[in-house]
Design a protein around this motif. Structure first.
Motif, short mmCIF file in Angstrom:
data_model
loop_
_atom_site.label_atom_id
_atom_site.label_comp_id
_atom_site.label_asym_id
_atom_site.label_seq_id
_atom_site.Cartn_x
_atom_site.Cartn_y
_atom_site.Cartn_z
N UNK A 52 24.84 71.51 28.56
CA UNK A 52 25.66 72.08 29.61
C UNK A 52 27.13 71.75 29.43
N UNK A 53 27.43 70.55 28.95
CA UNK A 53 28.82 70.20 28.67
C UNK A 53 29.39 71.05 27.55
N UNK A 54 28.57 71.36 26.55
CA UNK A 54 29.02 72.24 25.47
C UNK A 54 29.33 73.64 26.02
N UNK A 55 28.48 74.13 26.92
CA UNK A 55 28.75 75.42 27.55
C UNK A 55 30.03 75.37 28.38
N UNK A 56 30.25 74.25 29.06
CA UNK A 56 31.47 74.10 29.86
C UNK A 56 32.71 74.11 28.97
N UNK A 57 32.64 73.41 27.83
CA UNK A 57 33.77 73.40 26.90
C UNK A 57 34.06 74.80 26.37
N UNK A 58 33.00 75.56 26.09
CA UNK A 58 33.19 76.93 25.62
C UNK A 58 33.84 77.79 26.71
N UNK A 59 33.43 77.60 27.94
CA UNK A 59 34.02 78.35 29.06
C UNK A 59 35.50 78.01 29.21
N UNK A 60 35.84 76.73 29.18
CA UNK A 60 37.24 76.33 29.31
C UNK A 60 38.07 76.89 28.16
N UNK A 61 37.50 76.97 26.99
CA UNK A 61 38.21 77.56 25.86
C UNK A 61 38.50 79.03 26.11
N UNK A 62 37.54 79.75 26.67
CA UNK A 62 37.76 81.17 27.00
C UNK A 62 38.84 81.32 28.06
#
Length: 325
Positions: A306-316
């Motif tokens: 979930x943290x990896x998904x959050x990092x991807x979202x913040x990058x977007x």
């Protein structure tokens, strides 16, 4: 007298020209800047107390071999990263992870499509119909998860379920007394219907609220240019609401990925553990198999995903802000 007064006033006035230092900030200004932090301090403290300490204990537990024997004898056996190694080296873990990703993708796609269509419908309805539909959405949204899951268990019950009865009366006689939790696909179907039903109101109401912020002049200009309904959506509505779509999709991914109650209550991850997602898998390995250290390790790995998904979202989000600049 007048010249002396003007000279004294000029000397007493604050020097704000180039190269002069600004006046020191007052204590009142520093206090005003600290007010927002003081306001969020109680909530932050409660969050750290309830979640932070639990995360620390769960993290420590993931490095232990804790089973029934250790609990009875009150001993602590540290195993380092053995639990993580066993979990990552297990084909079952990766099978459940892939199943969780596909399950999340299917649910979020359905939620966003149906929720957006419902939100656009709310924007076009009259006042009375909009109020009636909004009331139904809110009632579905506020229903507790356990209560909603129980209702769906009754609806899809093999002997007395309303769904089987209606399908039988409509001509699908093979569906009479059909066991919806007897196979992997049918069980996932029931769970998906339940999760989508619970999530659509959040997307629909938020989308409708967001559409009210779009200036009507944009639609009038697009209509004068000959744009139809679809063209207005792609050229006006969607670009204006793109941050909303991105944020809502991200929230739904997290909510669906970590859903436990619906999956476990419908059939406890069955049949034959074929509908287990990562949260249910962690619970079954910890509580069901009495290997609490392994269950804790799997839960930590779930959080890492979930943290990896959050990092991807913040990058977007950052990329979108850079494009807008």
């Amino acid at each position: 007298m007048s010249a002396q007064t003007e000279e004294a006033a000029a000397q007493a006035a604050p020097r704000t020209g180039k190269g002069t230092a600004p006046p020191p900030a007052s204590g009142r200004g520093a206090g005003a800047r600290a007010v927002p932090y003081l306001l969020i301090l109680p909530a932050a403290a409660v969050t750290v107390l309830l979640l932070g300490w639990t995360m620390v204990k769960n993290g420590l537990l993931s490095f232990q071999n804790l089973g029934r024997r250790q609990l009875i004898r009150h001993i602590t056996e540290w195993t380092g990263i053995d639990n993580y190694g066993n979990a990552l080296g297990s084909s079952e873990f990766w099978r459940v992870t892939g199943r969780s990703v596909l399950f999340t993708a299917a649910n979020v796609t359905l939620i966003m499509v149906i929720g957006c269509l419902t939100g656009l419908l709310l924007a076009r309805l009259g006042t009375k119909l909009r109020l009636l539909l909004s009331l139904g959405l809110v009632l579905a949204w506020v229903m507790p998860v356990v209560a909603a899951t129980t209702v769906f268990q009754w609806l899809f019950d093999q002997r007395f379920g309303v769904v089987d009865y209606l399908l039988d009366r409509l001509g699908w006689h093979a569906m009479a007394h059909y066991n919806w939790t007897g196979s992997q696909f049918s069980t996932f179907f029931v769970i998906t219907v339940l999760i989508v039903w619970q999530s659509v109101p959040f997307v629909a109401i938020n989308l409708y609220a967001a559409t009210t912020t779009i200036p009507k002049e944009l639609y009038e200009a697009a209509s004068l240019d000959g744009a139809g309904t679809w063209k207005q959506f792609t050229s006006v509505t969607f670009p204006f609401l793109r941050p909303f779509f991105l944020a809502t999709t991200f929230l739904e991914v997290i909510w669906v990925f970590k859903s436990f109650t619906q999956v476990f209550a419908i059939n406890e991850g069955g049949p034959d553990r074929l509908t287990e997602t990562l949260p249910v898998y962690a619970f079954q390995e910890g509580m069901g198999s009495q290997h609490f250290g392994m269950g804790a390790a799997i839960s930590i790995l779930t959080i890492v995903i979930l943290l990896a998904l959050t990092a991807y979202y913040l990058r977007l989000v950052l990329k979108q802000e850079e494009d807008e600049l």
